[in-house]
Design a protein around this motif. Structure first.
Motif, PDB file in Angstrom:
ATOM      1  N   SER A  78       0.844  -1.195   0.000  1.00 51.64           N
ATOM      2  CA  SER A  78       0.000   0.000   0.000  1.00 51.64           C
ATOM      3  C   SER A  78       0.878   1.242   0.000  1.00 51.64           C
ATOM      4  O   SER A  78       2.083   1.185   0.279  1.00 51.64           O
ATOM      5  N   SER A  79       0.267   2.381  -0.263  1.00 49.21           N
ATOM      6  CA  SER A  79       0.903   3.658   0.025  1.00 49.21           C
ATOM      7  C   SER A  79       0.937   3.832   1.545  1.00 49.21           C
ATOM      8  O   SER A  79       0.201   3.164   2.278  1.00 49.21           O
ATOM      9  N   ILE A  80       1.777   4.731   2.001  1.00 53.37           N
ATOM     10  CA  ILE A  80       1.700   5.135   3.405  1.00 53.37           C
ATOM     11  C   ILE A  80       0.393   5.897   3.572  1.00 53.37           C
ATOM     12  O   ILE A  80       0.070   6.772   2.770  1.00 53.37           O
ATOM     13  N   HIS A  81      -0.402   5.538   4.562  1.00 51.65           N
ATOM     14  CA  HIS A  81      -1.715   6.156   4.726  1.00 51.65           C
ATOM     15  C   HIS A  81      -2.094   6.227   6.199  1.00 51.65           C
ATOM     16  O   HIS A  81      -1.463   5.603   7.045  1.00 51.65           O
ATOM     17  N   ASN A  82      -3.160   6.991   6.466  1.00 46.06           N
ATOM     18  CA  ASN A  82      -3.577   7.170   7.859  1.00 46.06           C
ATOM     19  C   ASN A  82      -4.924   6.511   8.132  1.00 46.06           C
ATOM     20  O   ASN A  82      -5.616   6.054   7.224  1.00 46.06           O
ATOM     21  N   PRO A 137      -1.571   6.681  13.812  1.00 43.94           N
ATOM     22  CA  PRO A 137      -2.319   5.818  12.895  1.00 43.94           C
ATOM     23  C   PRO A 137      -1.826   5.846  11.443  1.00 43.94           C
ATOM     24  O   PRO A 137      -2.607   5.724  10.512  1.00 43.94           O
ATOM     25  N   VAL A 138      -0.521   6.017  11.238  1.00 48.94           N
ATOM     26  CA  VAL A 138       0.025   6.101   9.880  1.00 48.94           C
ATOM     27  C   VAL A 138       0.939   4.911   9.634  1.00 48.94           C
ATOM     28  O   VAL A 138       1.845   4.641  10.434  1.00 48.94           O
ATOM     29  N   HIS A 139       0.696   4.202   8.522  1.00 50.37           N
ATOM     30  CA  HIS A 139       1.494   3.007   8.225  1.00 50.37           C
ATOM     31  C   HIS A 139       1.374   2.634   6.754  1.00 50.37           C
ATOM     32  O   HIS A 139       0.619   3.244   6.008  1.00 50.37           O
ATOM     33  N   LYS A 140       2.138   1.635   6.375  1.00 47.13           N
ATOM     34  CA  LYS A 140       1.941   0.976   5.087  1.00 47.13           C
ATOM     35  C   LYS A 140       1.991  -0.526   5.335  1.00 47.13           C
ATOM     36  O   LYS A 140       2.651  -1.004   6.265  1.00 47.13           O
TER      37      LYS A 140
END
Length: 197
Positions: A78-82, A137-140
């Motif tokens: 995935s993209s890095i997202h929140n 809450p930010v991850h990939k």
């Protein structure tokens, strides 16, 4: 201890019995996923694969939560997202996946800029579900090529949402995108355009 697998319909029944308060308790839903591993055969009707991009397949949705099966070919991520203002839990009934977490040092969403710092990496597999930290809450999520196999993750989101912020750590940029389903309840969406997430 390895728990006996259950059909996806049993997990749906358990999730539908959860209250709003249950979905605010990170450990409660994570423990539910740990003690209720899903039999891979029971989710086959929801799995759609794409060599270009991972797929997002809706299994169940209520005002309190949505349950998705996400299919990852080897090497996809995935993209890095929140997940701001939303809780998220993940289980992996097929294969294994890595989650790279990030700290947001600076974010200017209106200006589209950010600075991120990678933090910890965790592995998810059939015996080890994970939860997104509401404070960071930010991850990939990704399926490294060296794992050498497809993977499927089940994601429980509370509450359902159709937008998130994606980040580029290299370009120091961020922006909000719309999210789409590849399939809903086992039926492919012909007009679905996959969003990077």
């Amino acid at each position: 201890m390895l728990m006996p697998p259950i059909a996806i319909q049993e997990l749906v029944a358990k999730l539908r019995c959860c209250t709003e308060d249950d979905f605010l308790q990170i450990d409660r839903v994570r423990e539910l996923l740990r003690t209720s591993p899903v039999d891979p055969k029971s989710i086959e009707q929801y799995l759609i694969w794409d060599h270009q991009h991972y797929t997002r397949n809706l299994i169940d949705k209520t005002p309190l939560y949505e349950l998705l099966a996400i299919c990852w070919e080897t090497g996809q991520g995935s993209s890095i997202h929140n997940h701001k203002e939303q809780n998220c839990w993940m289980a992996v009934p097929i294969g294994r996946l890595l989650v790279q977490n990030y700290k947001v040092l600076v974010q200017d969403l209106a200006g589209g800029t950010c600075d991120l710092a990678p933090s910890d990496v965790i592995e998810m597999n059939p015996t080890s579900p994970a939860a997104v930290d509401p404070m960071q809450p930010v991850h990939k999520v990704y399926n490294p090529a060296e794992f050498g196999q497809r993977a499927v993750s089940l994601h429980v989101y509370s509450r359902p949402y159709d937008r998130c912020v994606v980040y580029s750590a290299e370009q120091h940029k961020c922006g909000e995108i719309e999210l789409h389903y590849t399939s809903e309840f086992g039926v492919a969406n012909r007009t679905s355009q996959l969003a990077s997430r």
